[in-house]
Scaffold this active site. Structure first.
Site, PDB file in Angstrom:
ATOM      1  N   SER A 277      55.120   2.200 -20.444  1.00  0.00           N
ATOM      2  CA  SER A 277      55.373   2.722 -21.795  1.00  0.00           C
ATOM      3  C   SER A 277      56.745   2.305 -22.305  1.00  0.00           C
ATOM      4  CB  SER A 277      55.227   4.245 -21.819  1.00  0.00           C
ATOM      5  OG  SER A 277      56.079   4.876 -20.883  1.00  0.00           O
ATOM      6  N   HIS A 307      49.403   4.986 -15.244  1.00  0.00           N
ATOM      7  CA  HIS A 307      50.697   5.422 -15.787  1.00  0.00           C
ATOM      8  C   HIS A 307      50.591   6.901 -16.167  1.00  0.00           C
ATOM      9  CE1 HIS A 307      54.605   5.287 -17.406  1.00  0.00           C
ATOM     10  NE2 HIS A 307      54.380   4.748 -18.599  1.00  0.00           N
ATOM     11  N   HIS A 353      54.766   5.328  -5.798  1.00  0.00           N
ATOM     12  CA  HIS A 353      55.483   4.936  -7.014  1.00  0.00           C
ATOM     13  C   HIS A 353      55.859   3.465  -6.900  1.00  0.00           C
ATOM     14  CE1 HIS A 353      58.656   4.776 -10.103  1.00  0.00           C
ATOM     15  NE2 HIS A 353      58.006   5.772 -10.651  1.00  0.00           N
ATOM     16  N   ARG A 362      61.947  14.390  -9.697  1.00  0.00           N
ATOM     17  CA  ARG A 362      61.242  15.125 -10.749  1.00  0.00           C
ATOM     18  C   ARG A 362      60.182  16.041 -10.137  1.00  0.00           C
ATOM     19  NH1 ARG A 362      59.184  10.188 -14.267  1.00  0.00           N
ATOM     20  NH2 ARG A 362      58.608   9.589 -12.149  1.00  0.00           N
ATOM     21  N   ASP A 408      53.897  13.370 -11.187  1.00  0.00           N
ATOM     22  CA  ASP A 408      52.582  13.841 -11.595  1.00  0.00           C
ATOM     23  C   ASP A 408      51.936  14.780 -10.588  1.00  0.00           C
ATOM     24  OD1 ASP A 408      52.574  12.261 -13.982  1.00  0.00           O
ATOM     25  OD2 ASP A 408      52.124  10.512 -12.747  1.00  0.00           O
TER      26      ASP A 408
END
Length: 471
Positions: A277, A307, A353, A362, A408
């Site tokens: 993105s 993604h 990743h 995160r 995620d």
């Protein structure tokens, strides 16, 4: 024990609060914002000439310095590890994770202004940091909150464009359509058509970026309420900050959910420039497409399952585990289910990743949030078990460089706990957040006069001939 080692690695960097290594190899200390100036654009006007001179110096003194070797694996492997892009707002370290203008996530949680004492940082503070490289004061973030609120009006034609789509259209399709409909108000396009000098390109870009960031929660919440809540729209509450107001417009006013949305938007804003993105937004913007066109393109990249759509896939997969095995699944049963997933040719969503080689910070900050606010949640407990089970399984298979959980792996469980259960919508939340990082870099792309991106491509025949000569 691996989890606690990972936490230790992250906590080690908390003590390096304001230290930032520059591209010239020196160390500078990120200064706390000392100016009383409340206008963000005025701050940028002061900073831009200095950074323009800095880039000129780098180009003149180091323009011929090699940054690495390009291998055939890089060319056919998605350009992994290939340095080829200037991205000022954040930098991703494979071991340590993301740093926003030199600050890690724990450091941002410590120094950025929060809505409540000891709470999560509000996204406006990170927007100021990404654009200026300086930590804002409480007054400056409050001023920025007011500026964004003054820009959040969305014209009716945007809602009409969304309403023209079937209600069954994916939320990301409806969201991207709304962004494209906003484009007709682009200040950059108007200024370019009127012959603005290229040295001023950044100014209408700034206006577009700020308008876009301000309006996205309105558009995104409209999509959510249209699809899942019978079209009953909730108006904006101007007493709230950006993240909390977004949560409110979605229909969630639990104070803990407001805190979660502040955290969610903040940590998803930016992840350096090479992800799909961010790179798409930069690439399209390099053609001098305005920020609306650039960000709409970025959203279409974000919507891919490799993604941003992964956060949707994680919760759906976790719920499939519960449906088949129950909430009280043992670690051995969970291992069998993981192997069953892998043997069917699928991946375990939320693990691995493209750059990171450790647990995503995160993920860690979301885990800390869960331990604080929802330690007994059954799905959170299942996520914790997955952290113990999945990495060893992936490591034993020997097919992945990073078996650890990414951002995620956790976000869907938190959102689900507070009632936002519609997993298909989660990527829209990601998109709202990512506008802050992509938009900030677009402003600097224009301020620094970065050129049209045009890398060289080759064919398999070219590779064969070139490699044969080099052998």
């Amino acid at each position: 024990m691996a989890f606690f080692r990972s936490l230790s690695t992250i906590s080690k960097y908390r003590s390096r609060l304001a230290e930032q290594t520059t591209s010239l190899g020196s160390v500078r200390w990120l200064q706390m914002q000392s100016s009383s100036e409340l206008d963000l654009k005025s701050q940028l006007k002061e900073l831009i000439p200095e950074q323009q001179d800095r880039l000129k110096k780098i180009k003149s003194e180091y323009g011929k310095v090699q940054l690495g070797n390009i291998t055939t694996d890089m060319v056919i492997g998605g350009m992994r590890g290939m340095i080829g892009l200037l991205w000022e707002t954040s930098l991703l370290d494979p071991e340590e994770g993301i740093r926003f203008r030199g600050l890690s996530i724990p450091e941002c949680q410590k120094v950025l202004p929060a809505a409540i004492e000891g709470g999560e940082p509000i996204p406006e503070g990170l927007l100021w940091l990404l654009l200026t490289g300086k930590v804002p004061s409480k007054e400056q973030t409050s001023s920025l909150t007011g500026e964004l609120q003054s820009r959040c009006r969305v014209p009716d034609h945007v809602f009409n464009a969304i309403d023209a789509l079937p209600i069954t259209a994916h939320p990301m399709t409806q969201f991207a359509t709304g962004v494209m409909a906003l484009q007709v108000e682009s200040e950059f396009q108007k200024a370019y058509d009127n012959g603005i000098h290229k040295s001023k390109f950044w100014e209408p870009t700034y206006e577009d970026v700020m308008n876009l960031i301000a309006r996205l929660p309105v558009v995104a919440s409209y999509v959510y309420r249209r699809i899942f809540k019978d079209g009953k729209v909730i108006p904006s509450d101007k007493s709230l900050d950006y993240g909390a107001n977004f949560s409110h417009m979605l229909g969630f006013d639990d104070p803990k959910m407001l805190e979660l949305m502040r955290l969610y938007v903040t940590i998803h804003t930016d992840h350096e420039g090479g992800n799909v993105s961010a790179h798409t937004g930069h690439l399209v913007g390099s053609a001098l497409s305005d920020p609306y066109l650039s960000f709409a393109a970025a959203l279409n990249g974000l919507a891919g399952p490799l993604h941003g759509l992964a956060n949707q896939e994680v919760l759906l997969w976790i719920k499939s585990v519960v449906e088949e095995c129950g909430e009280n699944i043992s670690k051995e049963q969970l291992k069998d289910y993981v192997l069953k997933t892998l043997n069917s040719g699928k991946v375990v969503p939320g693990f691995g990743h493209g750059v990171l080689r450790n647990t995503d910070p995160r993920y860690t900050c979301q885990r800390e949030f869960a331990l604080k606010h929802l330690p007994e949640d059954p799905l959170f407990q299942l996520v914790s078990k997955l952290y113990e089970v999945v990495p060893p399984v992936l490591t034993d298979l020997g097919k992945v460089k990073n078996p650890w959980p990414n951002v995620d792996a956790h976000s869907g469980v938190l959102l689900n706990h507070f009632g936002l259960t519609e997993a298909k919508y989660y990527t829209v939340l990601f998109g709202v957040s990512r506008s802050i990082g992509i938009g900030s870099q677009l402003v600097w792309d224009r301020a620094l006069g970065l050129p049209l991106e045009r890398p060289k491509s080759v064919t398999m025949e070219w590779l064969e001939k070139h490699c044969a000569k080099s052998a």
